[in-house]
Design a protein around this motif. Structure first.
Motif, mmCIF file in Angstrom:
data_model
loop_
_atom_site.group_PDB
_atom_site.id
_atom_site.type_symbol
_atom_site.label_atom_id
_atom_site.label_comp_id
_atom_site.label_asym_id
_atom_site.label_seq_id
_atom_site.Cartn_x
_atom_site.Cartn_y
_atom_site.Cartn_z
ATOM 1 N N LEU A 69 59.125 102.376 13.360
ATOM 2 C CA LEU A 69 58.369 103.514 13.878
ATOM 3 C C LEU A 69 57.999 103.181 15.315
ATOM 4 O O LEU A 69 57.398 102.133 15.590
ATOM 5 N N TRP A 70 58.389 104.088 16.211
ATOM 6 C CA TRP A 70 58.160 103.895 17.643
ATOM 7 C C TRP A 70 57.313 105.033 18.183
ATOM 8 O O TRP A 70 57.454 106.181 17.763
ATOM 9 N N GLU A 71 56.459 104.708 19.114
ATOM 10 C CA GLU A 71 55.543 105.667 19.722
ATOM 11 C C GLU A 71 56.281 106.818 20.407
ATOM 12 O O GLU A 71 55.797 107.951 20.423
ATOM 13 N N SER A 72 57.451 106.514 20.972
ATOM 14 C CA SER A 72 58.190 107.528 21.724
ATOM 15 C C SER A 72 59.661 107.120 21.815
ATOM 16 O O SER A 72 60.023 105.969 21.560
ATOM 17 N N ARG A 73 60.478 108.069 22.221
ATOM 18 C CA ARG A 73 61.899 107.791 22.435
ATOM 19 C C ARG A 73 62.076 106.794 23.586
ATOM 20 O O ARG A 73 62.972 105.946 23.550
ATOM 21 N N ASP A 74 61.204 106.863 24.594
ATOM 22 C CA ASP A 74 61.270 105.897 25.700
ATOM 23 C C ASP A 74 60.990 104.478 25.216
ATOM 24 O O ASP A 74 61.649 103.529 25.652
ATOM 25 N N ALA A 75 60.015 104.321 24.324
ATOM 26 C CA ALA A 75 59.705 102.991 23.784
ATOM 27 C C ALA A 75 60.886 102.449 22.988
ATOM 28 O O ALA A 75 61.231 101.264 23.085
ATOM 29 N N LEU A 76 61.536 103.317 22.208
ATOM 30 C CA LEU A 76 62.709 102.895 21.441
ATOM 31 C C LEU A 76 63.855 102.508 22.366
ATOM 32 O O LEU A 76 64.510 101.485 22.157
ATOM 33 N N ALA A 77 64.067 103.282 23.408
ATOM 34 C CA ALA A 77 65.140 102.970 24.368
ATOM 35 C C ALA A 77 64.883 101.630 25.050
ATOM 36 O O ALA A 77 65.810 100.828 25.229
ATOM 37 N N ALA A 78 63.631 101.374 25.414
ATOM 38 C CA ALA A 78 63.288 100.086 26.034
ATOM 39 C C ALA A 78 63.527 98.943 25.048
ATOM 40 O O ALA A 78 64.049 97.884 25.424
ATOM 41 N N HIS A 79 63.171 99.149 23.789
ATOM 42 C CA HIS A 79 63.404 98.145 22.736
ATOM 43 C C HIS A 79 64.892 97.824 22.619
ATOM 44 O O HIS A 79 65.279 96.656 22.576
ATOM 45 N N ASP A 80 65.716 98.857 22.566
ATOM 46 C CA ASP A 80 67.158 98.656 22.391
ATOM 47 C C ASP A 80 67.775 97.864 23.538
ATOM 48 O O ASP A 80 68.804 97.207 23.347
#
Length: 100
Positions: free
Chosen positions: A58-69
């Motif tokens: 679970l990610w706060e936002s799509r930007d946070a997920l993109a940074a994670h990836d």
């Protein structure tokens, strides 16, 4: 305001290689959970099948997920996973509270 991103990652390891998946997760989990925007990162084994797992993210936002990836530790983990996985993980993105 962006919606949280909920993912279920379906993972199958090669027979007898489940512990390698568990070890990889245990090494990554504290690092990933400390990333900005990470709200959940939990691995579950599928009942009755020792070589199948579901990773719940679970990610706060799509930007946070993109940074994670794009983090070096995830790039390295993705490169190492074919050594013990039966194939690519299947990423399932869930709708936010569609049925609530």
């Amino acid at each position: 305001m962006s919606q949280p991103i909920r993912l279920h990652i379906l993972i199958t390891t090669q027979p007898g290689h489940a512990q390698e998946q568990i070890d990889a997760y245990e090494n990554l989990a504290p690092i990933v959970r400390a990333e900005p925007g990470c709200l959940q990162y939990d691995l579950h084994r599928v009942v009755g099948d020792p070589d199948r797992f579901v990773l719940v993210e679970l990610w706060e936002s799509r930007d946070a997920l993109a940074a994670h990836d794009a983090t070096p530790h995830m790039v390295a983990a993705d490169a190492a996973s074919p050594a013990f996985r039966a194939g690519p993980a299947q990423v399932v993105e869930l709708e936010a509270d569609a049925l609530a």
